[in-house]
Scaffold this motif. Structure first.
Motif, short mmCIF file in Angstrom:
data_model
loop_
_atom_site.label_atom_id
_atom_site.label_comp_id
_atom_site.label_asym_id
_atom_site.label_seq_id
_atom_site.Cartn_x
_atom_site.Cartn_y
_atom_site.Cartn_z
N PHE A 1 -18.05 16.19 -61.60
CA PHE A 1 -18.21 17.58 -61.19
C PHE A 1 -18.96 18.38 -62.24
O PHE A 1 -19.77 19.26 -61.91
N SER A 2 -18.71 18.10 -63.52
CA SER A 2 -19.44 18.80 -64.58
C SER A 2 -20.93 18.47 -64.52
O SER A 2 -21.77 19.36 -64.70
N MET A 3 -21.25 17.21 -64.25
CA MET A 3 -22.65 16.81 -64.14
C MET A 3 -23.30 17.47 -62.93
O MET A 3 -24.43 17.95 -63.00
N MET A 4 -22.58 17.51 -61.80
CA MET A 4 -23.13 18.17 -60.62
C MET A 4 -23.32 19.65 -60.85
O MET A 4 -24.31 20.24 -60.38
N ALA B 1 -24.01 21.07 -63.71
CA ALA B 1 -25.16 21.22 -64.57
C ALA B 1 -26.47 21.00 -63.80
O ALA B 1 -27.47 21.69 -64.03
N VAL B 2 -26.45 20.04 -62.87
CA VAL B 2 -27.67 19.72 -62.11
C VAL B 2 -28.02 20.86 -61.17
O VAL B 2 -29.18 21.29 -61.08
N PHE B 3 -27.02 21.41 -60.47
CA PHE B 3 -27.30 22.45 -59.50
C PHE B 3 -27.25 23.86 -60.07
O PHE B 3 -27.52 24.81 -59.37
N GLY B 4 -26.86 24.00 -61.33
CA GLY B 4 -26.91 25.28 -62.02
C GLY B 4 -25.86 26.29 -61.61
O GLY B 4 -26.11 27.47 -61.57
N PHE B 5 -24.66 25.82 -61.32
CA PHE B 5 -23.58 26.73 -60.96
C PHE B 5 -22.82 27.17 -62.17
O PHE B 5 -22.59 26.60 -63.11
#
Length: 64
Positions: free
Chosen positions: A55-58, A60-64
């Motif tokens: 979830f942390s990687m997601m 960071a990827v989507f910029g939330f």
């Protein structure tokens, strides 16, 4: 997917199975059950940690 995660879970499973059989053969069924539950908790903690990293990687990827 990291292969090390699969090996960690398999190692915990093998150790719990061996301890479980040893305890059952010696007549300590309650302790065998507690060993199985402890192994399940350890595996769940490993999985929750990995899901948190996902979830942390997601995030960071989507910029939330």
């Amino acid at each position: 997917m990291n292969v090390d995660l699969i090996f960690k879970i398999a190692a915990v499973g093998i150790l719990v199975a061996v301890f479980n059989q040893l305890l059952i053969r010696s007549g300590r069924e309650e302790q065998a059950l507690m060993t199985t539950i402890a192994g399940l908790v350890v595996v769940m903690m490993i999985l929750v940690q990995e899901i948190g990293e996902l979830f942390s990687m997601m995030k960071a990827v989507f910029g939330f």
